[in-house]
Structure formats: structure tokens, C-alpha cells
Design an enzyme around this catalytic site. Structure first.
Site, PDB file in Angstrom:
ATOM      1  N   ARG A 231      54.610  18.825 -16.124  1.00 15.79           N
ATOM      2  CA  ARG A 231      54.663  20.180 -15.575  1.00 15.79           C
ATOM      3  C   ARG A 231      55.678  20.995 -16.363  1.00 15.79           C
ATOM      4  NH1 ARG A 231      50.409  19.731 -13.654  1.00 15.79           N
ATOM      5  NH2 ARG A 231      49.784  19.794 -11.480  1.00 15.79           N
ATOM      6  N   HIS A 279      47.195  24.107 -20.832  1.00 20.45           N
ATOM      7  CA  HIS A 279      47.098  23.259 -19.629  1.00 20.45           C
ATOM      8  C   HIS A 279      45.689  22.648 -19.552  1.00 20.45           C
ATOM      9  CE1 HIS A 279      48.916  22.452 -15.432  1.00 20.45           C
ATOM     10  NE2 HIS A 279      47.992  21.539 -15.702  1.00 20.45           N
TER      11      HIS A 279
HETATM   12  P1  NDP Z   1      52.061   9.331 -10.384  1.00 17.32           P
HETATM   13  O1  NDP Z   1      52.517   9.811  -9.065  1.00 17.32           O
HETATM   14  O2  NDP Z   1      51.074   8.232 -10.460  1.00 17.32           O
HETATM   15  O3  NDP Z   1      53.328   8.894 -11.270  1.00 17.32           O
HETATM   16  C1  NDP Z   1      54.498   9.626 -11.326  1.00 17.32           C
HETATM   17  C2  NDP Z   1      55.522   8.844 -12.113  1.00 17.32           C
HETATM   18  O4  NDP Z   1      56.703   9.633 -12.276  1.00 17.32           O
HETATM   19  C3  NDP Z   1      55.964   7.545 -11.430  1.00 17.32           C
HETATM   20  O5  NDP Z   1      56.166   6.520 -12.372  1.00 17.32           O
HETATM   21  C4  NDP Z   1      57.296   7.936 -10.801  1.00 17.32           C
HETATM   22  O6  NDP Z   1      58.228   6.868 -10.639  1.00 17.32           O
HETATM   23  C5  NDP Z   1      57.828   8.881 -11.853  1.00 17.32           C
HETATM   24  N1  NDP Z   1      58.856   9.757 -11.290  1.00 17.32           N
HETATM   25  C6  NDP Z   1      58.731  10.693 -10.330  1.00 17.32           C
HETATM   26  N2  NDP Z   1      59.924  11.272 -10.077  1.00 17.32           N
HETATM   27  C7  NDP Z   1      60.806  10.678 -10.897  1.00 17.32           C
HETATM   28  C8  NDP Z   1      62.197  10.837 -11.110  1.00 17.32           C
HETATM   29  N3  NDP Z   1      62.926  11.722 -10.415  1.00 17.32           N
HETATM   30  N4  NDP Z   1      62.790  10.059 -12.031  1.00 17.32           N
HETATM   31  C9  NDP Z   1      62.073   9.158 -12.734  1.00 17.32           C
HETATM   32  N5  NDP Z   1      60.745   8.950 -12.581  1.00 17.32           N
HETATM   33  C10 NDP Z   1      60.127   9.706 -11.674  1.00 17.32           C
HETATM   34  O7  NDP Z   1      51.504  10.615 -11.163  1.00 17.32           O
HETATM   35  P2  NDP Z   1      50.378  10.692 -12.305  1.00 17.32           P
HETATM   36  O8  NDP Z   1      50.721   9.732 -13.373  1.00 17.32           O
HETATM   37  O9  NDP Z   1      49.024  10.603 -11.707  1.00 17.32           O
HETATM   38  O10 NDP Z   1      50.566  12.204 -12.798  1.00 17.32           O
HETATM   39  C11 NDP Z   1      51.799  12.644 -13.305  1.00 17.32           C
HETATM   40  C12 NDP Z   1      51.796  14.160 -13.430  1.00 17.32           C
HETATM   41  O11 NDP Z   1      50.969  14.582 -14.522  1.00 17.32           O
HETATM   42  C13 NDP Z   1      51.208  14.938 -12.251  1.00 17.32           C
HETATM   43  O12 NDP Z   1      52.133  15.027 -11.184  1.00 17.32           O
HETATM   44  C14 NDP Z   1      50.915  16.301 -12.868  1.00 17.32           C
HETATM   45  O13 NDP Z   1      52.068  17.112 -12.767  1.00 17.32           O
HETATM   46  C15 NDP Z   1      50.662  15.968 -14.335  1.00 17.32           C
HETATM   47  N6  NDP Z   1      49.260  16.201 -14.727  1.00 17.32           N
HETATM   48  C16 NDP Z   1      49.007  17.099 -15.739  1.00 17.32           C
HETATM   49  C17 NDP Z   1      47.722  17.308 -16.174  1.00 17.32           C
HETATM   50  C18 NDP Z   1      47.445  18.212 -17.313  1.00 17.32           C
HETATM   51  O14 NDP Z   1      46.283  18.474 -17.625  1.00 17.32           O
HETATM   52  N7  NDP Z   1      48.471  18.693 -17.999  1.00 17.32           N
HETATM   53  C19 NDP Z   1      46.575  16.615 -15.564  1.00 17.32           C
HETATM   54  C20 NDP Z   1      46.951  15.697 -14.524  1.00 17.32           C
HETATM   55  C21 NDP Z   1      48.259  15.511 -14.126  1.00 17.32           C
HETATM   56  P3  NDP Z   1      57.896   5.619  -9.666  1.00 17.32           P
HETATM   57  O15 NDP Z   1      56.841   4.827 -10.416  1.00 17.32           O
HETATM   58  O16 NDP Z   1      59.164   4.893  -9.551  1.00 17.32           O
HETATM   59  O17 NDP Z   1      57.366   6.203  -8.387  1.00 17.32           O
HETATM   60  C1  OXD Z   2      46.646  18.149 -12.432  1.00 14.24           C
HETATM   61  C2  OXD Z   2      46.551  19.158 -13.482  1.00 14.24           C
HETATM   62  O1  OXD Z   2      47.691  18.040 -11.780  1.00 14.24           O
HETATM   63  O2  OXD Z   2      45.421  19.394 -13.990  1.00 14.24           O
HETATM   64  O3  OXD Z   2      45.665  17.406 -12.229  1.00 14.24           O
HETATM   65  O4  OXD Z   2      47.556  19.735 -13.861  1.00 14.24           O
END
Ligand code: NDP
Ligand code: OXD
Length: 316
Positions: A231, A279
Site C-alpha cells: 500500500r 495499482h
Molecule cells: P496477508 O494478511 O496474508 O499477509 C500480511 C503479512 O504482513 C503477514 O505476513 C503479516 O505478518 C505481515 N504484517 C502485517 N503487519 C505487520 C507488521 N506491523 N510488521 C511486520 N509484518 C506485518 O496479506 P496478503 O499477503 O494477502 O496481502 C498483503 C497486502 O498486499 C494487502 O493487504 C494489500 O494491501 C496488498 N495488495 C496489493 C495488490 C496490488 O495490486 N497492488 C493486490 C493485492 C493485495 P504475520 O504473518 O505475522 O501475520
Molecule cells: C487488493 C488490491 O488489495 O488490489 O486486492 O489492492
């Protein structure tokens, strides 16, 4: 036959795409469109949403479950009047695969000096640049969730040395992992930083000048590279621009921005070592989204637990 509870759709996707996808989902269930101001949403029990209209929760006061149209839910958690009901994230194989494609493409583009060669092409300049191998570079992935884990595995397949950082420590075969308290050690090893974190109060503004300055200098590419598809709210863009200008960073690939669309005045557009995508690293497939929500609703109505429910306290 019992009447199935209605579902409301409030997605900022093309209506024709939504209508085509609805042909394969929610059979026997009334589907209401929030975009139709005359729609009475008062009986709707489920909502499939992506950046919905702020009036949704007033118009649909009897919702039981929210299905996010994307993997990220920061936009839902920030909504006024959000009811205290489960929020389900979108987790989907195609979304995951396409994100990993984007991440690997960006890592390889910097490894193989694509921005520099494109400039040379524009200048009609024939000059070979240094050519390290993937194994000579350490890619540090921040966020080892659904998307981060798949990217880690695919980056490894390409031969990169890969390390990972997450809130809680993960175990991944052949990958050194670090937890929240080990950020410095993780950054000091990283030549290419990949951001796949959700936007939460803890991750807002995390990629700032202090963080960029802790990345490894003098690796096989000379200077570190920043890649972000999590993000834009996690990056301090003024610091990022300064780090690219001063050479603290050697390049960047950015899919997300503090403000989207990225303003035409942003210096990032014209930086030759920066790759920008709008994006679009991995857009949700609306057919898969509806199939997923449909199947989860049927399970939920049969008394089973919902999958991929957001932890509101953690913010993702
Ligand atoms: P998940 O919820 O599966 O994974 C999130 C990861 O981030 C976990 O490993 C979590 O740790 C870690 N995390 C969260 N907060 C912290 C912190 N404060 N410190 C360290 N690690 C942290 O999410 P996804 O992998 O499915 O997606 C990740 C993000 O990708 C989405 O939230 C979205 O913002 C973005 N996204 C962007 C897209 C695009 O087209 N640009 C498309 C889809 C998603 P833990 O494992 O310990 O819980
Ligand atoms: C998502 C994105 O969060 O597209 O899936 O950003």
C-alpha cells in the site's frame, strides 16, 4: 425451498464485467446493486464491496458478513459506521500468482538493468552494463502472508537469495526469516526490498528515510532497490524521492502510492530508475471473487466457519 438472503454488490468495477460474472454466481439469490439509488438494500445480509459508497451501511443495516473485493481491507476498516460483523479478505490463487509474476518481473528488471537499457535504447547507445546473477543479490520480502510467501518461493526459483520479515516469525525452507523485532538485521542484508505489507497503524509510513538508509549499500547492484505493491500509505514519498535523488536507493518499482492516481506533478514519473504501474500488480478477477463469496455464504449458512476473516485488532 427456503428463500436465500439477498447479497448487495458495491464494486468500482465495470458494470458489464460485474453482470457477466454474476451469470455464474449466487444462483437463486437476489442480487442488489448499490449503484442503483432505487435499490432497497434493507434486507441484504451479505455485501461484496470494493471502495463502496459511504452510505452503504445506512442503506443496508442488516448485513451479517462483508466480503472485500481485494486482499487489502484498509479501506473498509477506515469506513465510518462500519458494523461489527466479520470481514472476509479476498484470497485467490490467480490473484496470488499474478502478484508473484509482477514481483519477479520487477526484481529481474532491476537485476538485468532494464531501466538503464531502455534509456540507452532511446539514446541509440550500444553499451554493455555489468551483469550480476540472481544468486549474487539478496531480496528481502516484507510481509510473509499469502502474497509474500508465494513471491518468496518464485523469487527463489529464479535463483535469488531470499530472506523474509513478518510480524510473527515464519519458517520457510531455504529462506532466512526475521520477526518484527529484527528489522535492522533484515534490512542490513537486503539489496532488493519488496513491500507486500497491509496498511495498518503499524505499517503506515514505515518505508521512510531511516529505513532506506539501513538497507545494504555496495551489493552486486551497487545500491539497493525498493519495490512496493503493498500500500502507498506505507511509503513516505518525499523520503523515497530524496533517497532516489541522493543515491541512497539505486532504483524503485512502485505499484502503489500515497495518492492514487499518482498526481501528474510527482517527480517519480520522470525518474529514469523508477518503474511505475497504476495499482495493477494484481487486480481481482471478479468471477473468482463472486465464486468465492458464493461458496463461503453457502458454507456460512450451513453453520461452517468463514475463511480469511480479518483480525480487526491487527488491522489485516
Ligand atoms: P496477508 O494478511 O496474508 O499477509 C500480511 C503479512 O504482513 C503477514 O505476513 C503479516 O505478518 C505481515 N504484517 C502485517 N503487519 C505487520 C507488521 N506491523 N510488521 C511486520 N509484518 C506485518 O496479506 P496478503 O499477503 O494477502 O496481502 C498483503 C497486502 O498486499 C494487502 O493487504 C494489500 O494491501 C496488498 N495488495 C496489493 C495488490 C496490488 O495490486 N497492488 C493486490 C493485492 C493485495 P504475520 O504473518 O505475522 O501475520
Ligand atoms: C487488493 C488490491 O488489495 O488490489 O486486492 O489492492
Amino acid at each position: 425451498m427456503s428463500v436465500k438472503s439477498p447479497v448487495v454488490i458495491d464494486l468500482k468495477f465495470e458494470r458489464s464485467e460485474v453482470d457477466a460474472a454474476l451469470a455464474d454466481a449466487f444462483a437463486g439469490r437476489t442480487v442488489l446493486h448499490a449503484s442503483d439509488p432505487a435499490s432497497d438494500l434493507s434486507e441484504a445480509r451479505y455485501a461484496v464491496i470494493w471502495k463502496p459508497d459511504p452510505s452503504l451501511f445506512q442503506r443496508a443495516p442488516n448485513l451479517k458478513v462483508l466480503f472485500s473485493g481485494g486482499a487489502g481491507v484498509d479501506y473498509i476498516l477506515a469506513m465510518a459506521g462500519l458494523p461489527d460483523i466479520p470481514i472476509v479478505r479476498f484470497v485467490d490463487q490467480s490473484l496470488t500468482t499474478r502478484m508473484s509474476e509482477w514481483v519477479v518481473l520487477q526484481a529481474l528488471s532491476h537485476l538485468r538493468q532494464v531501466p538503464a537499457y531502455l534509456k540507452q535504447q532511446r539514446d541509440h547507445e550500444w553499451r554493455e552494463l555489468p551483469q550480476p546473477e540472481a544468486k549474487d543479490l539478496t531480496v528481502g520480502v516484507m510481509g510473509l502472508g499469502v502474497l509474500g510467501m508465494d513471491s518468496v518461493n518464485k523469487l527463489k526459483m529464479m535463483g535469488f537469495d531470499v530472506i523474509g520479515w513478518s510480524r510473527s516469525r515464519k519458517t520457510v525452507d531455504g529462506v532466512e526469516t526475521f520477526d518484527e523485532g529484527q528489522l535492522d538485521a533484515f534490512l542490513a542484508r537486503t539489496d532488493i526490498l519488496v513491500g507486500l505489507l497491509p496498511l495498518t497503524p503499524d505499517t503506515r509510513g514505515l518505508y521512510d528515510a531511516a529505513l532506506f538508509s539501513r538497507l545494504r549499500q555496495g551489493g552486486a547492484l551497487g545500491r539497493p532497490v525498493f519495490i512496493n505493491a503493498g500500500r502507498g500509505g506505507s511509503q513516505v514519498e518525499a523520503d523515497l524521492i530524496a533517497a532516489l535523488e541522493s543515491g541512497v536507493l539505486g532504483g524503485a518499482s512502485l505499484d502503489v502510492f500515497e495518492q492514487e492516481p499518482l498526481p501528474a506533478t510527482s517527480p517519480l514519473w520522470d525518474m529514469e530508475n523508477v518503474i511505475i504501474t497504476p495499482h495493477a500488480a494484481s487486480a481481482s478477477d471478479v468471477r473468482a471473487l463472486f465464486r468465492n463469496a458464493d461458496a463461503q455464504i453457502l458454507d456460512y449458512e450451513a453453520g461452517q466457519s468463514l475463511k480469511h476473516v480479518v483480525d480487526r485488532k491487527a488491522g489485516y
